[in-house]
Design an enzyme around this catalytic site. Structure first.
Site, PDB file in Angstrom:
ATOM      1  N   ARG A  87      -2.546  -7.137   5.111  1.00 43.37           N
ATOM      2  CA  ARG A  87      -1.771  -6.482   4.228  1.00 43.37           C
ATOM      3  C   ARG A  87      -1.406  -4.834   4.579  1.00 43.37           C
ATOM      4  NH1 ARG A  87      -1.864  -7.125  -2.583  1.00 43.37           N
ATOM      5  NH2 ARG A  87       0.034  -5.697  -2.771  1.00 43.37           N
ATOM      6  N   LYS A 133       6.700 -11.001   1.954  1.00 44.36           N
ATOM      7  CA  LYS A 133       5.770 -10.250   1.279  1.00 44.36           C
ATOM      8  C   LYS A 133       4.440 -10.995   0.690  1.00 44.36           C
ATOM      9  CE  LYS A 133       4.220  -6.207  -1.356  1.00 44.36           C
ATOM     10  NZ  LYS A 133       4.249  -5.237  -2.157  1.00 44.36           N
ATOM     11  N   HIS A 155      11.925   7.454  -2.986  1.00 47.97           N
ATOM     12  CA  HIS A 155      10.868   6.768  -2.242  1.00 47.97           C
ATOM     13  C   HIS A 155      11.521   6.197  -0.851  1.00 47.97           C
ATOM     14  CE1 HIS A 155       7.463   4.440  -1.286  1.00 47.97           C
ATOM     15  NE2 HIS A 155       7.997   3.457  -1.606  1.00 47.97           N
ATOM     16  N   GLU A 207      -6.174  -6.230   0.780  1.00 45.92           N
ATOM     17  CA  GLU A 207      -5.978  -5.333   1.863  1.00 45.92           C
ATOM     18  C   GLU A 207      -7.275  -5.009   2.658  1.00 45.92           C
ATOM     19  OE1 GLU A 207      -2.696  -2.721   1.154  1.00 45.92           O
ATOM     20  OE2 GLU A 207      -4.002  -1.232   2.153  1.00 45.92           O
ATOM     21  N   ARG A 228     -10.071  -3.984 -21.274  1.00 42.17           N
ATOM     22  CA  ARG A 228     -10.458  -4.678 -19.622  1.00 42.17           C
ATOM     23  C   ARG A 228      -9.828  -5.704 -19.246  1.00 42.17           C
ATOM     24  NH1 ARG A 228     -16.184  -4.834 -21.486  1.00 42.17           N
ATOM     25  NH2 ARG A 228     -17.223  -2.848 -21.081  1.00 42.17           N
ATOM     26  N   HIS A 237       4.602   4.319   5.516  1.00 44.77           N
ATOM     27  CA  HIS A 237       4.429   4.876   4.302  1.00 44.77           C
ATOM     28  C   HIS A 237       3.347   6.061   4.561  1.00 44.77           C
ATOM     29  CE1 HIS A 237       6.331   1.500   2.581  1.00 44.77           C
ATOM     30  NE2 HIS A 237       5.976   2.062   1.339  1.00 44.77           N
ATOM     31  N   GLU A 269      12.700  -0.777   2.140  1.00 41.84           N
ATOM     32  CA  GLU A 269      11.566  -1.634   2.065  1.00 41.84           C
ATOM     33  C   GLU A 269      11.794  -3.070   2.758  1.00 41.84           C
ATOM     34  OE1 GLU A 269       8.573  -0.900   1.535  1.00 41.84           O
ATOM     35  OE2 GLU A 269       8.577   1.074   0.227  1.00 41.84           O
ATOM     36  N   ASN A 275       2.307  -1.134   4.727  1.00 41.83           N
ATOM     37  CA  ASN A 275       2.048   0.296   4.866  1.00 41.83           C
ATOM     38  C   ASN A 275       2.561   1.044   5.843  1.00 41.83           C
ATOM     39  OD1 ASN A 275       0.323   0.735   2.387  1.00 41.83           O
ATOM     40  ND2 ASN A 275      -1.349  -0.063   3.763  1.00 41.83           N
ATOM     41  N   HIS A 326       4.785   8.593   2.397  1.00 36.39           N
ATOM     42  CA  HIS A 326       4.040   9.075   1.023  1.00 36.39           C
ATOM     43  C   HIS A 326       3.792  10.463   1.305  1.00 36.39           C
ATOM     44  CE1 HIS A 326       2.244   4.945  -0.843  1.00 36.39           C
ATOM     45  NE2 HIS A 326       3.539   5.107  -0.883  1.00 36.39           N
ATOM     46  N   LYS A 362      -0.559  -4.797  -6.846  1.00 35.13           N
ATOM     47  CA  LYS A 362      -1.051  -3.618  -6.821  1.00 35.13           C
ATOM     48  C   LYS A 362      -0.373  -2.648  -8.014  1.00 35.13           C
ATOM     49  CE  LYS A 362      -1.749  -2.552  -1.972  1.00 35.13           C
ATOM     50  NZ  LYS A 362      -1.120  -1.527  -0.740  1.00 35.13           N
TER      51      LYS A 362
HETATM   52  N1  GLY Z   1       3.533  -1.824  -1.161  1.00 36.50           N
HETATM   53  C1  GLY Z   1       2.496  -1.988  -0.294  1.00 36.50           C
HETATM   54  C2  GLY Z   1       1.501  -3.291  -0.857  1.00 36.50           C
HETATM   55  O1  GLY Z   1       2.087  -3.897  -1.822  1.00 36.50           O
HETATM   56  O2  GLY Z   1       0.642  -3.507  -0.042  1.00 36.50           O
END
Ligand code: GLY
Length: 348
Positions: free
Chosen positions: A223, A209, A246, A219, A112, A230, A176, A227, A234, A134
């Protein structure tokens, strides 16, 4: 040398040159048991020496996006049990986004959760993957579809490790940085246009960021702007069976989503033309395995989807994502998407 220490509520961020040679990391390890998990490609370059310095157990994972899956996570978990890790074990990830995402994921679920430190060694991981908490693994349904929000207690960005970064990796990170320029920071976009100094651009992208993350860590709105590019990016990676790098997918994704912003009358043609000129630096080629139906199928699992509709982050000028009443994305119907996909298919 530590040039900067930035302390955010979620994470302590250390930036500098020769950072891994300082004793800061050793200090943070204290007397905990430490396991260093590194990308196998940098085992001899950095991992063996660092593990020795930290008196850590060293584990490696194979390089490449295909590694970021349940099987590797399970293998890593088994190895942690085998070396006797308990909840007081500090897990350190050393590598690119695949490593920091996967090891962060394991750190968040093993017993956990374990204390976790991230050391990104690629430009992409420094400016995006390792920042913001993330964690993720991929599934056959798409990229990063399983994961947790688990910020590392510290992140070490050592600019010196970039000296050994293969050239193609630069483009992954640059994609990015440019994304951040498009959604939030017009001055960063201008720096990139003028081939600005890379450590200044990296720092500016990281700060941008972190500011977004601190405002919206889970998010719920803002946030989502991260994306941008993406939704398409993606899906292209999934269509290519993760053979498409990527950065190339995100670069094409940003360009295509800028085209969608133009098409929907949010973005001026002049801005779009400047974006197009920038992205021509990248190899804008669709994967050989591309078909439109496969792309749409891959997009159907996009995490921004709501009420059965695909939602896109859109921009109304270079450096500004549209807020859409705090949702920071809007649904786009198949009809609205069609002409942008027609346009994109010129890169078949
Ligand atoms: N890579 C997108 C984020 O960290 O929200």
């Amino acid at each position: 040398m530590i040039d900067k220490i930035l302390i955010f509520p979620s994470t302590e961020l250390f930036l500098g040159n020769q950072l891994l040679k300082t004793d800061k990391l050793l200090e943070l390890c204290g007397n905990q048991k430490v396991v260093l998990v590194a990308d196998a490609a940098i085992k001899d370059l950095y991992a063996v020496a660092l593990a020795k310095k930290l008196r850590a157990n060293l584990l490696t994972i194979p390089s490449g996006e295909k590694t970021k899956n349940w099987d590797t996570a399970q293998t890593l978990i088994d190895q942690l049990f085998q070396v006797g890790c308990g909840r007081d074990t500090l897990l350190i990830a050393l590598g690119g986004g695949v490593t920091t995402d996967l090891v962060g994921f394991v750190a968040s679920i093993y017993m956990r959760s374990l204390p976790f430190i991230s050391i990104p060694t690629t430009l992409l991981a420094m400016v995006d993957a390792a920042i913001g908490g993330k964690t993720a693994i991929n599934t056959p349904y798409g990229k990063n579809l399983i994961g947790t929000m688990y910020p590392p207690q510290a992140i070490f960005v050592d600019f010196d490790v970039l000296q050994t970064l293969p050239a193609k990796e630069w483009l992954n990170g640059l994609a990015e940085i440019l994304k951040m320029g498009l959604i939030r920071d017009g001055s960063l976009w201008e720096m990139a246009q003028k081939n600005g100094e890379s450590s200044a651009m990296i720092l500016q992208a990281i700060l941008g960021k972190m500011q977004v993350i601190e405002q919206d860590p889970m998010e719920q709105g803002l946030r989502r702007i991260l994306n941008f590019g993406h939704t398409i990016g993606h899906a292209l990676e999934a269509v290519s069976l993760y053979k498409m790098p990527h950065g190339q997918a995100v670069a094409l994704g940003c360009l295509v989503e800028a085209h969608l912003s133009l098409q929907l009358n949010y973005l001026a043609k002049e801005d779009f033309d400047s974006i197009l000129a920038m992205y021509k630096k990248f190899a804008l080629t669709l994967p050989k395995t591309y078909t439109r139906s496969h792309l749409l199928q891959a997009m159907a699992h996009d995490k921004k989807r709501a009420f059965g509709q695909i939602r896109f982050v859109l921009i109304d000028q270079i450096g500004h994502a549209i807020p859409f009443d705090g949702a920071y994305c809007r649904s786009v119907s198949p009809n609205e998407l069609e002409s942008t996909l027609d346009w994109m298919e010129q890169w078949k």
